[in-house]
Design an enzyme around this catalytic site. Structure first.
Site, PDB file in Angstrom:
ATOM      1  N   SER A   1      39.755  45.860  35.035  1.00 53.08           N
ATOM      2  CA  SER A   1      39.541  44.867  35.993  1.00 53.08           C
ATOM      3  C   SER A   1      40.459  45.686  37.264  1.00 53.08           C
ATOM      4  O   SER A   1      41.306  46.337  37.632  1.00 53.08           O
ATOM      5  CB  SER A   1      40.320  44.336  36.396  1.00 53.08           C
ATOM      6  OG  SER A   1      39.832  42.972  34.808  1.00 53.08           O
TER       7      SER A   1
ATOM      8  N   HIS B   1      34.341  44.280  37.278  1.00 48.96           N
ATOM      9  CA  HIS B   1      33.448  45.230  36.897  1.00 48.96           C
ATOM     10  C   HIS B   1      32.107  45.757  37.356  1.00 48.96           C
ATOM     11  O   HIS B   1      31.016  44.229  36.859  1.00 48.96           O
ATOM     12  CB  HIS B   1      33.145  45.010  35.198  1.00 48.96           C
ATOM     13  CG  HIS B   1      35.052  44.443  34.774  1.00 48.96           C
ATOM     14  ND1 HIS B   1      35.647  45.294  33.646  1.00 48.96           N
ATOM     15  CD2 HIS B   1      36.381  43.935  34.887  1.00 48.96           C
ATOM     16  CE1 HIS B   1      36.929  45.649  33.359  1.00 48.96           C
ATOM     17  NE2 HIS B   1      37.555  44.372  33.969  1.00 48.96           N
TER      18      HIS B   1
ATOM     19  N   HIS C   1      33.980  42.228  27.113  1.00 51.43           N
ATOM     20  CA  HIS C   1      35.533  41.830  26.400  1.00 51.43           C
ATOM     21  C   HIS C   1      34.968  40.870  25.791  1.00 51.43           C
ATOM     22  O   HIS C   1      33.705  40.207  26.308  1.00 51.43           O
ATOM     23  CB  HIS C   1      35.874  40.676  28.239  1.00 51.43           C
ATOM     24  CG  HIS C   1      36.242  41.846  29.147  1.00 51.43           C
ATOM     25  ND1 HIS C   1      35.608  42.184  30.147  1.00 51.43           N
ATOM     26  CD2 HIS C   1      37.406  42.375  28.992  1.00 51.43           C
ATOM     27  CE1 HIS C   1      36.675  42.804  31.199  1.00 51.43           C
ATOM     28  NE2 HIS C   1      37.498  42.689  30.438  1.00 51.43           N
TER      29      HIS C   1
ATOM     30  N   TYR D   1      35.599  38.269  25.496  1.00 52.20           N
ATOM     31  CA  TYR D   1      36.258  36.512  25.250  1.00 52.20           C
ATOM     32  C   TYR D   1      35.084  36.375  26.545  1.00 52.20           C
ATOM     33  O   TYR D   1      34.510  35.348  26.658  1.00 52.20           O
ATOM     34  CB  TYR D   1      37.299  36.608  26.754  1.00 52.20           C
ATOM     35  CG  TYR D   1      36.845  37.344  27.963  1.00 52.20           C
ATOM     36  CD1 TYR D   1      36.350  36.750  29.337  1.00 52.20           C
ATOM     37  CD2 TYR D   1      38.185  37.728  28.406  1.00 52.20           C
ATOM     38  CE1 TYR D   1      36.305  37.720  30.041  1.00 52.20           C
ATOM     39  CE2 TYR D   1      38.028  38.664  29.433  1.00 52.20           C
ATOM     40  CZ  TYR D   1      36.923  38.479  30.254  1.00 52.20           C
ATOM     41  OH  TYR D   1      37.778  39.378  31.775  1.00 52.20           O
ATOM     42  N   GLU D   2      34.089  37.014  26.901  1.00 52.23           N
ATOM     43  CA  GLU D   2      31.974  37.059  27.287  1.00 52.23           C
ATOM     44  C   GLU D   2      31.416  36.228  26.230  1.00 52.23           C
ATOM     45  O   GLU D   2      30.180  36.315  26.949  1.00 52.23           O
ATOM     46  CB  GLU D   2      31.829  38.164  27.995  1.00 52.23           C
ATOM     47  CG  GLU D   2      32.508  38.676  29.020  1.00 52.23           C
ATOM     48  CD  GLU D   2      32.214  39.550  29.703  1.00 52.23           C
ATOM     49  OE1 GLU D   2      31.211  39.930  30.598  1.00 52.23           O
ATOM     50  OE2 GLU D   2      32.910  40.935  29.510  1.00 52.23           O
TER      51      GLU D   2
ATOM     52  N   ALA E   1      44.261  46.220  33.425  1.00 58.77           N
ATOM     53  CA  ALA E   1      44.456  45.219  34.144  1.00 58.77           C
ATOM     54  C   ALA E   1      45.753  45.082  33.280  1.00 58.77           C
ATOM     55  O   ALA E   1      45.133  43.708  31.724  1.00 58.77           O
ATOM     56  CB  ALA E   1      44.809  44.564  34.996  1.00 58.77           C
TER      57      ALA E   1
ATOM     58  N   MET F   1      43.696  41.179  28.018  1.00 60.30           N
ATOM     59  CA  MET F   1      42.729  41.059  27.248  1.00 60.30           C
ATOM     60  C   MET F   1      41.614  41.528  26.319  1.00 60.30           C
ATOM     61  O   MET F   1      40.320  41.299  26.826  1.00 60.30           O
ATOM     62  CB  MET F   1      42.255  39.945  27.926  1.00 60.30           C
ATOM     63  CG  MET F   1      42.814  38.149  27.953  1.00 60.30           C
ATOM     64  SD  MET F   1      42.067  37.363  29.429  1.00 60.30           S
ATOM     65  CE  MET F   1      43.504  36.158  29.930  1.00 60.30           C
ATOM     66  N   SER F   2      41.693  42.973  26.797  1.00 56.14           N
ATOM     67  CA  SER F   2      41.063  43.544  26.718  1.00 56.14           C
ATOM     68  C   SER F   2      41.566  44.584  25.161  1.00 56.14           C
ATOM     69  O   SER F   2      42.463  45.483  25.092  1.00 56.14           O
ATOM     70  CB  SER F   2      40.134  44.950  28.357  1.00 56.14           C
ATOM     71  OG  SER F   2      40.945  45.111  28.108  1.00 56.14           O
TER      72      SER F   2
ATOM     73  N   ASN G   1      50.925  41.543  37.533  1.00 51.88           N
ATOM     74  CA  ASN G   1      50.463  40.000  37.588  1.00 51.88           C
ATOM     75  C   ASN G   1      52.218  39.646  36.128  1.00 51.88           C
ATOM     76  O   ASN G   1      51.891  40.811  35.441  1.00 51.88           O
ATOM     77  CB  ASN G   1      50.144  39.392  37.855  1.00 51.88           C
ATOM     78  CG  ASN G   1      49.689  38.968  36.543  1.00 51.88           C
ATOM     79  OD1 ASN G   1      48.210  39.968  35.693  1.00 51.88           O
ATOM     80  ND2 ASN G   1      49.995  38.625  34.837  1.00 51.88           N
TER      81      ASN G   1
ATOM     82  N   HIS H   1      42.523  35.950  38.543  1.00 49.41           N
ATOM     83  CA  HIS H   1      42.041  36.952  38.668  1.00 49.41           C
ATOM     84  C   HIS H   1      41.735  37.620  40.008  1.00 49.41           C
ATOM     85  O   HIS H   1      42.035  38.739  39.686  1.00 49.41           O
ATOM     86  CB  HIS H   1      40.761  36.209  37.773  1.00 49.41           C
ATOM     87  CG  HIS H   1      40.247  37.834  37.500  1.00 49.41           C
ATOM     88  ND1 HIS H   1      40.752  38.717  36.845  1.00 49.41           N
ATOM     89  CD2 HIS H   1      38.932  37.625  38.089  1.00 49.41           C
ATOM     90  CE1 HIS H   1      39.107  39.132  36.086  1.00 49.41           C
ATOM     91  NE2 HIS H   1      38.354  39.660  37.784  1.00 49.41           N
TER      92      HIS H   1
HETATM   93  N1  HPA Z   1      47.612  38.061  30.636  1.00 48.68           N
HETATM   94  C1  HPA Z   1      46.161  38.572  30.235  1.00 48.68           C
HETATM   95  N2  HPA Z   1      45.144  39.137  30.596  1.00 48.68           N
HETATM   96  C2  HPA Z   1      45.854  39.868  32.123  1.00 48.68           C
HETATM   97  C3  HPA Z   1      46.947  39.510  32.602  1.00 48.68           C
HETATM   98  C4  HPA Z   1      47.481  38.231  31.520  1.00 48.68           C
HETATM   99  O1  HPA Z   1      49.031  37.954  32.539  1.00 48.68           O
HETATM  100  N3  HPA Z   1      46.673  40.054  33.785  1.00 48.68           N
HETATM  101  C5  HPA Z   1      45.865  41.019  34.004  1.00 48.68           C
HETATM  102  N4  HPA Z   1      45.348  40.654  32.777  1.00 48.68           N
END
Ligand code: HPA
Length: 276
Positions: free
Chosen positions: A30, A61, A83, A85-86, A113, A211-212, A235, A247
């Site tokens: 990301s 992406h 991903h 989750y998609e 990320a 998440m990846s 973050n 996001h």
């Molecule tokens: N959690 C899950 N996935 C992420 C995060 C997060 O805080 N930041 C970037 N991808």
């Protein structure tokens, strides 16, 4: 059709579009996709053109394969990933890395990320992934084993290659990047985690959450690829700061880290040239 046959069909399509077999795969997460722009005269293949590849539905992406030469290394860059989750299966999201293995690439640098769980991290930090925790509840290897890729019970104890870690550490020094290290934990998402989930993740040994990457690492290891991985802390994970996670924050912080990310990956590619 088996996943091996699907990967083979995709690999044949990819190889029909480029003149040289890729040696190194870079998977850009990301907000990190701009790195691919460094390749001069690239061969660009949008994922929907490749048989069996799914389309990335996520902002940040691009969803295309960028193939060319970088510092004398033949690279295939996945500009954006797909991903779990998609709504795709883990077999579907790992088809690209398996296909690139069949194109001849044996080494891969995954990037992503993530949210910082370790309180000493700050957004914008880069972290070398030393190891991972798979909290997805699934594996891309579930179902009949495809022996053409690898064994039924592959070892994951040293999924992240020791020699490539050293190349990354040397690259960080050359690029003057303060590279953090830690364990990456995968939650499925797409919702960000709760504070309680992040406390749990910290207790069980994680330093960053995303998440990846984990399914791709498992499939790549199964197929015998050598793996390195870098996470951009975009973050602080849930519950650490009194502010919501978005996001757009993820993409914006990744974009801000672009200069040091580029410097680090450039030095990694140069450093890996003799190993691929
Ligand atoms: N959690 C899950 N996935 C992420 C995060 C997060 O805080 N930041 C970037 N991808």
């Amino acid at each position: 059709m088996s996943y091996y046959e699907m990967a083979k069909t995709a690999a044949e399509y990819i190889m029909s579009k480029c003149s040289k077999a890729p040696e190194l795969v870079l998977v850009l997460g990301s907000g990190l996709g701009d790195y691919a722009e460094q390749i001069e005269n690239p061969t660009i293949i949008p994922y929907p053109d490749i048989p069996g590849f799914k389309t990335s539905t996520v902002k940040g992406h691009a969803g295309r394969l960028v193939i060319g030469e970088l510092f004398g290394v033949n690279v295939a860059i996945m500009q954006g990933r797909i991903h779990y989750y998609e709504g795709y299966t883990q077999q579907e999201i790992t088809l690209p890395i398996r296909s690139l293995k069949l194109c001849g690439a044996n080494t891969v640098l995954f990037t992503n990320a993530s949210g910082g769980i370790d309180r000493s991290f700050v957004p914008g930090d880069l972290m070398m992934i030393d190891d991972h925790i798979n909290l997805s509840g699934k594996s891309p290897l579930m179902g009949p084993n495809e022996d053409e890729f690898g064994h039924r019970f592959p070892d994951m104890a040293k999924a992240y290659d020791k020699e490539l870690k050293q190349v990354l550490l040397d690259a960080a020094q050359k690029a003057d990047v303060d590279l953090k290290r830690g364990v990456y934990i995968m939650f499925n998402g797409p919702q960000f985690e709760t504070g309680a989930e992040i406390n749990f993740a910290r207790i069980i040994g994680a330093h960053a959450v995303g998440m990846s990457t984990v399914p791709e690492v498992i499939a790549a290891r199964h197929a015998g690829m050598r793996i390195a991985a870098v996470s951009c802390i975009t973050n602080m994970a849930a519950g650490i700061l009194d502010q919501p996670i978005t996001h757009s924050e993820v993409n914006e912080t990744a974009a801000k880290a672009k200069v040091k990310f580029t410097a680090l990956v450039n030095e990694f590619v140069k450093g890996v040239a003799d190993l691929v």
